[in-house]
Enzyme design. Sequence first.
Site, PDB file in Angstrom:
ATOM      1  N   LYS A 264      51.547  62.412  12.088  1.00 52.95           N
ATOM      2  CA  LYS A 264      52.254  61.336  11.386  1.00 52.95           C
ATOM      3  C   LYS A 264      52.489  61.717   9.926  1.00 52.95           C
ATOM      4  O   LYS A 264      51.696  62.465   9.364  1.00 52.95           O
ATOM      5  CB  LYS A 264      51.387  60.062  11.384  1.00 52.95           C
ATOM      6  CG  LYS A 264      51.372  59.312  12.675  1.00 52.95           C
ATOM      7  CD  LYS A 264      50.595  58.007  12.528  1.00 52.95           C
ATOM      8  CE  LYS A 264      50.537  57.262  13.836  1.00 52.95           C
ATOM      9  NZ  LYS A 264      51.854  56.798  14.305  1.00 52.95           N
ATOM     10  N   ARG A 338      49.531  54.459  25.078  1.00 46.95           N
ATOM     11  CA  ARG A 338      49.905  54.189  26.469  1.00 46.95           C
ATOM     12  C   ARG A 338      49.116  55.057  27.448  1.00 46.95           C
ATOM     13  O   ARG A 338      48.952  54.693  28.607  1.00 46.95           O
ATOM     14  CB  ARG A 338      51.427  54.348  26.634  1.00 46.95           C
ATOM     15  CG  ARG A 338      51.931  55.711  26.306  1.00 46.95           C
ATOM     16  CD  ARG A 338      53.432  55.712  26.044  1.00 46.95           C
ATOM     17  NE  ARG A 338      53.779  55.229  24.701  1.00 46.95           N
ATOM     18  CZ  ARG A 338      55.020  55.143  24.232  1.00 46.95           C
ATOM     19  NH1 ARG A 338      56.042  55.496  24.992  1.00 46.95           N
ATOM     20  NH2 ARG A 338      55.254  54.701  23.025  1.00 46.95           N
TER      21      ARG A 338
HETATM   22  N1  BES Z   1      49.733  53.497  16.609  1.00 46.89           N
HETATM   23  C1  BES Z   1      51.107  53.804  16.655  1.00 46.89           C
HETATM   24  C2  BES Z   1      52.025  52.587  16.527  1.00 46.89           C
HETATM   25  C3  BES Z   1      51.953  51.802  15.248  1.00 46.89           C
HETATM   26  C4  BES Z   1      52.910  51.981  14.270  1.00 46.89           C
HETATM   27  C5  BES Z   1      50.995  50.837  15.055  1.00 46.89           C
HETATM   28  C6  BES Z   1      52.864  51.245  13.102  1.00 46.89           C
HETATM   29  C7  BES Z   1      50.937  50.093  13.886  1.00 46.89           C
HETATM   30  C8  BES Z   1      51.880  50.286  12.902  1.00 46.89           C
HETATM   31  C9  BES Z   1      51.439  54.509  17.979  1.00 46.89           C
HETATM   32  O1  BES Z   1      50.435  55.255  18.537  1.00 46.89           O
HETATM   33  C10 BES Z   1      52.590  55.412  17.709  1.00 46.89           C
HETATM   34  O2  BES Z   1      52.430  56.291  16.914  1.00 46.89           O
HETATM   35  N2  BES Z   1      53.709  55.197  18.385  1.00 46.89           N
HETATM   36  C11 BES Z   1      54.863  55.996  18.209  1.00 46.89           C
HETATM   37  C12 BES Z   1      55.468  56.266  19.575  1.00 46.89           C
HETATM   38  C13 BES Z   1      56.590  57.249  19.555  1.00 46.89           C
HETATM   39  C14 BES Z   1      56.076  58.619  19.216  1.00 46.89           C
HETATM   40  C15 BES Z   1      57.247  57.250  20.902  1.00 46.89           C
HETATM   41  C16 BES Z   1      55.847  55.221  17.332  1.00 46.89           C
HETATM   42  O3  BES Z   1      55.980  54.012  17.506  1.00 46.89           O
HETATM   43  O4  BES Z   1      56.436  55.826  16.448  1.00 46.89           O
HETATM   44 ZN    ZN Z   2      50.348  57.265  17.855  1.00 44.97          ZN
END
Ligand code: BES
Ligand code: ZN
Length: 497
Positions: A264, A338
């Site tokens: 990230k 997921r």
């Molecule tokens: N934990 C994150 C989602 C999230 C984002 C929670 C902002 C709280 C605040 C999750 O694991 C994630 O990173 N999801 C990705 C999925 C994508 C790579 C398909 C996302 O939403 O960017």
């Molecule tokens: Zn994530």
Amino acid sequence: MKLNIIAKESGKSNAQALFFVKKSVQFSAILSENGEKQVDSVLNGMVDGVFEDLDFLEIDGKATIFVNAAKERGISSLDHLRMAAYRLAQRASKKQIPVVSLMLADAAPEQFKSIAHGLAYAEYKFDAYKSKKKEAFQVTFEIVAGEHTAEFKKIADEVAVEQKAIVLAKNLINTPAADLTPADFVERAKTIAKYTEGLTIKVRDMKQLEKEGFMGHVTVGKGSSRPPFMVTLSYDGTKKRTSADHLAIVGKGLCFDTGGLCLKPPKSMPEMISDMSGAATTLAAIQAIATLKIPLKVSAVLCLAENAIGNTSVLPGDIFTAKNGKTVMVDNTDAEGRLVLSDGLAEAGLVGASHIVDLATLTGAMVRALGYAIAGFFSNDDDLARAIINCGEDCCEKFWSMPLEEEYADGLKDKFADLKNTGSDAGAISAALFLQEFLPADTAWAHLDIAGTAFVDKRWKYTDYGATGFGVQTLIELARRMSQGGLSEANGSYETV
Ligand code: BES
Ligand code: ZN
Ligand code: ZN
């Protein structure tokens, strides 16, 4: 904060609190007639502007705290009461008023419940990491309840249990990842199981998870020096009364989400201490449900892991076989929630759930779609969906029903494996469709994406920066409704959506 619920004024209070509605200079229905008359005479002729700064006024030798319960866009009247009570408690504590009386003889039970919650929210602070801690002045709130005294006492006890659960969830969510690893979370769950009557616990470590084929946890957690765990808590409040209903709550518990090798960006990373909000909310809810002795069978599954970078981390392109036999190619290591939830859903099936509600800070797409004030949810069952919206409304938590749009399901297909963990369109919907692939047969299911609502980066209603505790009350209320004859429309007093 202390609540004293009494039928008549004790004469001990140094102040009284009066709720007013700003624009119309109309007093809310919760005021006693007596209070209303007093205020009427004092405020007669005052213009709206005065209310802006009007905090205190002497009425008959008593300090009177005015709390604005004015309508704000989008806020329900019950939520206004919470916000007003929250402000009142903060103001009284700041002004060091030992006893404040609230004339609530004419209040409806749900109004009192909202006020009690609002007063309690004002107590919360997360100062474990501050070198200098500020002691808040303790205020006693004298609730003059008239004929409602016995009923309000019962409600106050319920609110105390619910608030204890909310505080538990918020503390877990706000705690940095170094101090709340998956193993630490397991210890917290064990302590709660030990001290909560009727709650039993089963813990699977990485070796056990691998042996039983819960490969979602293993795939996500194996890259970290802090290994994953799956925790199942069980409670049966039915006392052997035969009921087919069994609610399983499944929580995403990523104690930290770096994104893994699909790292990230730095800006969005610190908030990932809250990526275990689903598990925290789940644990808090079952603690309260068991303490309140709600007559229902309830299980809670905590999917605990850390998504970290290491030389054993899952690599993009890796394929694993999930508990239900489906193969998954890990397209993006940041879509890890997921994967652990696929195991959580399988476990919910194994314990025999009829209804599954999962909670997860699952997608950034949901944050963009609905923001911090509303949680989007997906469900395969109309009764459950309606119940979530209605329970949420009663608890001042907003939920919006989202579509499980089959047209996007093809986006999850992979060339080598059965599925890949990212879709091609509509991020929050794709994630929900992915989860649906792992749903045990014949279960009513709702997936609550709380990515926006679990943690706020600014003051919001009655929470400061950080965890909100969102979802705890709705889950407790859902269990209550299920225990009162199920969720079918015929059994509920709630309206159709
Ligand atoms: N934990 C994150 C989602 C999230 C984002 C929670 C902002 C709280 C605040 C999750 O694991 C994630 O990173 N999801 C990705 C999925 C994508 C790579 C398909 C996302 O939403 O960017
Ligand atoms: Zn994530
Ligand atoms: Zn995550």
